[in-house]
Design an enzyme around this catalytic site. Structure first.
Site, PDB file in Angstrom:
ATOM      1  N   ARG A 228      15.787 -33.068 -20.785  1.00 56.40           N
ATOM      2  CA  ARG A 228      15.534 -31.635 -20.902  1.00 56.40           C
ATOM      3  C   ARG A 228      14.104 -31.407 -21.389  1.00 56.40           C
ATOM      4  O   ARG A 228      13.570 -32.195 -22.175  1.00 56.40           O
ATOM      5  CB  ARG A 228      16.498 -30.987 -21.898  1.00 56.40           C
ATOM      6  CG  ARG A 228      17.927 -30.815 -21.390  1.00 56.40           C
ATOM      7  CD  ARG A 228      18.018 -29.800 -20.241  1.00 56.40           C
ATOM      8  NE  ARG A 228      19.380 -29.599 -19.789  1.00 56.40           N
ATOM      9  CZ  ARG A 228      19.940 -30.191 -18.733  1.00 56.40           C
ATOM     10  NH1 ARG A 228      19.236 -31.033 -17.997  1.00 56.40           N
ATOM     11  NH2 ARG A 228      21.184 -29.920 -18.391  1.00 56.40           N
ATOM     12  N   HIS A 276      13.086 -30.661 -11.407  1.00 63.11           N
ATOM     13  CA  HIS A 276      14.455 -30.844 -11.933  1.00 63.11           C
ATOM     14  C   HIS A 276      15.404 -31.342 -10.836  1.00 63.11           C
ATOM     15  O   HIS A 276      16.430 -30.712 -10.547  1.00 63.11           O
ATOM     16  CB  HIS A 276      14.972 -29.532 -12.539  1.00 63.11           C
ATOM     17  CG  HIS A 276      16.090 -29.742 -13.524  1.00 63.11           C
ATOM     18  ND1 HIS A 276      16.211 -29.020 -14.686  1.00 63.11           N
ATOM     19  CD2 HIS A 276      17.153 -30.592 -13.510  1.00 63.11           C
ATOM     20  CE1 HIS A 276      17.299 -29.416 -15.342  1.00 63.11           C
ATOM     21  NE2 HIS A 276      17.887 -30.375 -14.643  1.00 63.11           N
TER      22      HIS A 276
END
Ligand code: NAP
Ligand code: GLV
Length: 313
Positions: A228, A276
């Protein structure tokens, strides 16, 4: 049983069709704002808070990803958002582990075999052999030895690289030297050549990729962040590159996504940015896993992948 589905930007029709095939008796619908009708299960990715309002009937919330930080952030900002009686269940691998292993292996080997440097040399039509990184000291450290981290660590070890892994509890993984808990963190980091982050994003792990962490690694180490964006102190990375403490980084996740066009990471040649995608949610695998767990719950059986809300993962 009644099932709500919510996943922004997904082909909801295709998901609902697959769930209907796997759970023929289910009453399935895509959640829309204002929908307060009863539901037993919610299958969601990054849901708005409103989806949970007044849902005293919900038995479980299935998160269509491995990381539940977005849902827990809603709960943190507005305690009581998650219906008390509902279990929060995450995806466990469901096809993500091989993708993650491919992505990380590519980043590690690209740095180890100096492919970026050869790419620059090709632009200059320069034929010049670079010294290889000695394998024996090319230590890869994997932060997080869960479903994904353990698979990544084992894959890297299969290349004969020295691999270390770090987790909260003690782990044993063949071919991987393991470290557990705060007390062993510096020992884990000491002299690592490539640091791979696969921790969940929790209050304990936020900002863990910082100047202090980088200072423990080998000079000229490399960072791969696939967990993250909130794990990384961005300015500390830029400073570490400037000082030569880090040689480069491959980043798949960011504090703000999409990464804003004026963000310095786009312009830094030593940083590789991907949007991502290191391990995406696969519809077929996810429908199979979630459907099996719903069927188990309907039979009153326990399921795996239930989030410990106090721990945050
Ligand atoms: P997981 O199975 O829950 O594993 C988490 C690991 O982190 C465990 O080994 C855990 O230790 C360790 N850990 C947690 N808190 C810690 C702490 N404070 N100190 C040390 N170790 C700690 O999770 P996973 O399925 O492997 O997924 C990991 C993360 O990857 C997800 O949370 C998500 O954020 C990210 N992810 C990213 C993508 C992408 O496309 N970029 C895709 C999927 C997942 P214990 O084993 O001792 O509990
Ligand atoms: C993706 O980031 C996930 O958590 O599955």
């Amino acid at each position: 049983m009644k099932i709500l589905f919510y996943m922004p930007h997904a082909n909801a029709g295709a998901w609902l069709q697959d769930f209907a095939r796997a759970l023929p008796d289910a009453d399935l619908r895509e959640w829309q704002p204002g929908d307060r009708a009863p539901a037993d299960f919610a299958v969601v990715w990054r849901p708005p808070r409103e989806l949970f309002e007044g849902r005293t009937d919900l038995r479980a919330v299935f998160n269509l990803g491995a990381g539940v930080d977005a849902i827990l952030a809603l709960e943190h900002a507005n305690p009581g958002t998650l219906p008390r009686q509902a279990q929060l269940v995450r995806l466990e691998d469901s096809g993500m582990a091989p993708q993650m292993a491919e992505y990380v292996t590519h980043a590690v080997l690209r740095y180890m075999r100096r492919f970026d440097e050869y790419g620059c040399q090709q632009i200059e039509r320069r034929w010049h052999e670079l010294d290889p990184h000695p394998r024996a000291t090319f230590t890869v450290g994997v932060l997080g030895l869960g479903v994904l981290g353990a698979h990544v660590a084992k894959t890297l070890a299969s290349f004969g690289l020295p691999v270390r892994g770090y987790s909260r509890g003690v782990k044993q993984i063949e071919g991987v030297t393991t470290y557990a808990g705060e007390a062993q963190r510096d020992g884990f980091l000491d002299g690592v050549k490539v640091l791979v982050n696969l921790l969940p994003h929790t209050p304990d792990t936020r900002d863990v990729l910082n100047a202090r962490t980088f200072s423990k690694l080998a000079k000229g180490a490399y960072l791969v962040n696939v967990a993250r964006g909130g794990h990384l102190v961005e300015q500390d990375l830029l400073d570490a590159l400037e000082q030569g403490q880090l040689a480069g980084a491959t980043l798949d996740v960011f504090r703000e996504e999409p990464l804003p066009p004026d963000h310095p990471f786009w312009r830094e040649p030593r940083i590789t940015v991907t949007p991502h995608i290191s391990a995406v949610t696969l519809r077929e695998d996810s429908v199979v896993q979630v459907s099996r767990k719903i069927q188990a719950m309907m039979r009153g059986e326990p399921v795996t992948g239930v989030i410990d809300l106090a721990r945050g993962y």
